[in-house]
Motif scaffolding. Sequence first.
Motif, PDB file in Angstrom:
ATOM      1  N   GLU A 178       0.840  -1.180   0.000  1.00  0.00           N
ATOM      2  CA  GLU A 178       0.000   0.000   0.000  1.00  0.00           C
ATOM      3  C   GLU A 178       0.882   1.238   0.000  1.00  0.00           C
ATOM      4  N   LYS A 179       0.277   2.401  -0.217  1.00  0.00           N
ATOM      5  CA  LYS A 179       1.054   3.634  -0.312  1.00  0.00           C
ATOM      6  C   LYS A 179       1.817   3.940   0.968  1.00  0.00           C
ATOM      7  N   LYS A 180       1.288   3.495   2.100  1.00  0.00           N
ATOM      8  CA  LYS A 180       1.922   3.799   3.383  1.00  0.00           C
ATOM      9  C   LYS A 180       2.658   2.612   3.988  1.00  0.00           C
ATOM     10  N   GLY A 181       2.867   1.555   3.221  1.00  0.00           N
ATOM     11  CA  GLY A 181       3.593   0.415   3.764  1.00  0.00           C
ATOM     12  C   GLY A 181       3.113  -0.905   3.195  1.00  0.00           C
ATOM     13  N   ALA A 182       3.386  -1.988   3.932  1.00  0.00           N
ATOM     14  CA  ALA A 182       3.001  -3.327   3.482  1.00  0.00           C
ATOM     15  C   ALA A 182       2.540  -4.148   4.680  1.00  0.00           C
ATOM     16  N   GLU A 195      -7.706   2.515  -4.359  1.00  0.00           N
ATOM     17  CA  GLU A 195      -6.614   3.385  -4.803  1.00  0.00           C
ATOM     18  C   GLU A 195      -5.378   3.296  -3.909  1.00  0.00           C
ATOM     19  N   LYS A 196      -5.519   2.733  -2.705  1.00  0.00           N
ATOM     20  CA  LYS A 196      -4.379   2.616  -1.800  1.00  0.00           C
ATOM     21  C   LYS A 196      -3.450   1.460  -2.166  1.00  0.00           C
ATOM     22  N   VAL A 197      -3.987   0.422  -2.830  1.00  0.00           N
ATOM     23  CA  VAL A 197      -3.216  -0.797  -3.103  1.00  0.00           C
ATOM     24  C   VAL A 197      -2.312  -0.590  -4.321  1.00  0.00           C
ATOM     25  N   LYS A 198      -1.023  -0.893  -4.163  1.00  0.00           N
ATOM     26  CA  LYS A 198      -0.042  -0.742  -5.252  1.00  0.00           C
ATOM     27  C   LYS A 198       0.341  -2.087  -5.871  1.00  0.00           C
ATOM     28  N   GLY A 199       0.241  -3.182  -5.087  1.00  0.00           N
ATOM     29  CA  GLY A 199       0.630  -4.477  -5.627  1.00  0.00           C
ATOM     30  C   GLY A 199       0.767  -5.521  -4.541  1.00  0.00           C
ATOM     31  N   ILE A 200       1.375  -6.650  -4.907  1.00  0.00           N
ATOM     32  CA  ILE A 200       1.648  -7.745  -3.957  1.00  0.00           C
ATOM     33  C   ILE A 200       3.143  -8.057  -4.019  1.00  0.00           C
ATOM     34  N   ARG A 201       3.740  -8.234  -2.872  1.00  0.00           N
ATOM     35  CA  ARG A 201       5.170  -8.564  -2.788  1.00  0.00           C
ATOM     36  C   ARG A 201       5.332 -10.050  -2.478  1.00  0.00           C
ATOM     37  N   VAL A 202       6.132 -10.723  -3.300  1.00  0.00           N
ATOM     38  CA  VAL A 202       6.452 -12.135  -3.092  1.00  0.00           C
ATOM     39  C   VAL A 202       7.819 -12.209  -2.421  1.00  0.00           C
ATOM     40  N   MET A 203       7.913 -12.997  -1.353  1.00  0.00           N
ATOM     41  CA  MET A 203       9.182 -13.157  -0.647  1.00  0.00           C
ATOM     42  C   MET A 203       9.520 -14.645  -0.576  1.00  0.00           C
TER      43      MET A 203
END
Length: 529
Positions: A178-182, A195-203
Amino acid sequence: MKKIILALSFLFFVLAANAQKNKYLVDEYGNPMHYSIANRFSNCNIFLVVDGSTEQVTPFEYLNNLALGNVVLLKGATSIELESRIQKDSLSFYRYSIIENDSIQLKRDAIPVKIKYKWGKGSVLPNYVAVDLGTFNVIGKKIEVQIFRIDNKKRVSRVFIYNKPILPPQSLSFKVLEKKGAKNIKNRTNLIVNEKVKGIRVMMKNTDFNILYSVTVDHVDARSSATLEPKWKLIKGANLVIGDINVENFISSGKYEIIVYPKTRTYSYWKDNTLARTFHFTVEKPKENFFTSKDLLKGAIIGGFCGLVAVLILNNRKRKAARLLAQKSQEKEIAKLRLESVRSQLNPHFLFNALAGIQTLMNKNEIDNANRYLVKFARLTRNVLDHKELISLTSEKTLLDDYLQMEQLRFGFQYQISASPDLDVENIEIPAMLLQPFVENAVKHGIAEKGNDGKIEIDFIKQSSDLILSIKDNGDGFDVTKNYEGLGLALTKNRISLLNSIYKENQFFLEMKADVEGTIIKITLSQWL
């Protein structure tokens, strides 16, 4: 006594021949197999010979995110021999390095001097020599080969030879960005994408060969997918790497599946299900605000007025349609005859270009690629010669898939075909061969020279009642104001003009934009849905 000596000599000869045969992995004639393992767009060639105990050799044709680089996966190999074929008079211009397990420098900027054999003047490679780059133990090892010309040091060709077990991704976890973190998300979770969601992080756990690992995002409900090549980044202080998925890949509501897997074949979309790991989530629509009673009343008044206007307009159109029906019918028949004439010219134009592609591969002695090209060409020919004027979006996608996979064998670019999730791709039909000339133009004149860096994106987009067909490439662009002599493009423009004379209520609009960053072609089928 002489017979005993002769028998022993013969036995020695047989044993020596078998020992030589078992030394290398050989072809059907007993000759050592020479695998061409360098990237096809590299200026420096590298060949690989493996020992007879080797169970499997898988050279990749190209690899994303690895400029001028390639990968060879081995199984069960003990030792390898490397060689390169260079003009005899140019040996001093080349340098090569061999690195073991990313840290041990076996050779550093060495000059190739050890000649294995030469080609004569009347041979296929006159004045060339095969130079020995060395013999190496590869048991449980990763070997990197680097080679370049000293007059072009920035253009280094790399090959990674990997003779280790390939493991499934480990320690997998996922976060929503999200714009303010994950924040962490669990398997089979529900997401509200706003609109806050930017994507998904794979670790996942760091490996010594992260570049092998791909990610596919499947929209299960829409039966569409996107294959991604994340640029894995190492987290400092932890034995983990991360790769991000952009929100555009899962913005529509429905069920999704993320698949993380190591590539064990040339094409990134091919996956071994025993090595793949999956993650499921569902995208929900954001909650809508409720209307007040005053808003509803206003909406009802406006809706009623609009409905009355729509009825009046519809009745007016029906009266006009009745008067012009006879005239339109005659004009439509004439336009259909002209349209069939244009398509009859497009078909041989396409077939001629495809045959030229096969000839090019044959001239380069790429027999395997030519055979694969021919298999795709056979199915494509049946579809092209089919005289259906309208075909479904699914059939159009299949035709474009066959064509682009066919051309991938020659040029090595990447492509993606996607459709809006609310499009009924099985039942929505469009004129056959409408996109193919533009896609062919994007390949031949847009990204053919870019190799692995070339990219084509094809989208079927629903916009209200309009259907938009978009083709985007990252080529060098062209002047869209000029009239070019290309037969396919000229015929297609003529065809669109004729389609407009037939489907007068559903006009076709062609839009072309181009600059140094690429070209976008859009065909809008108005009021088509």
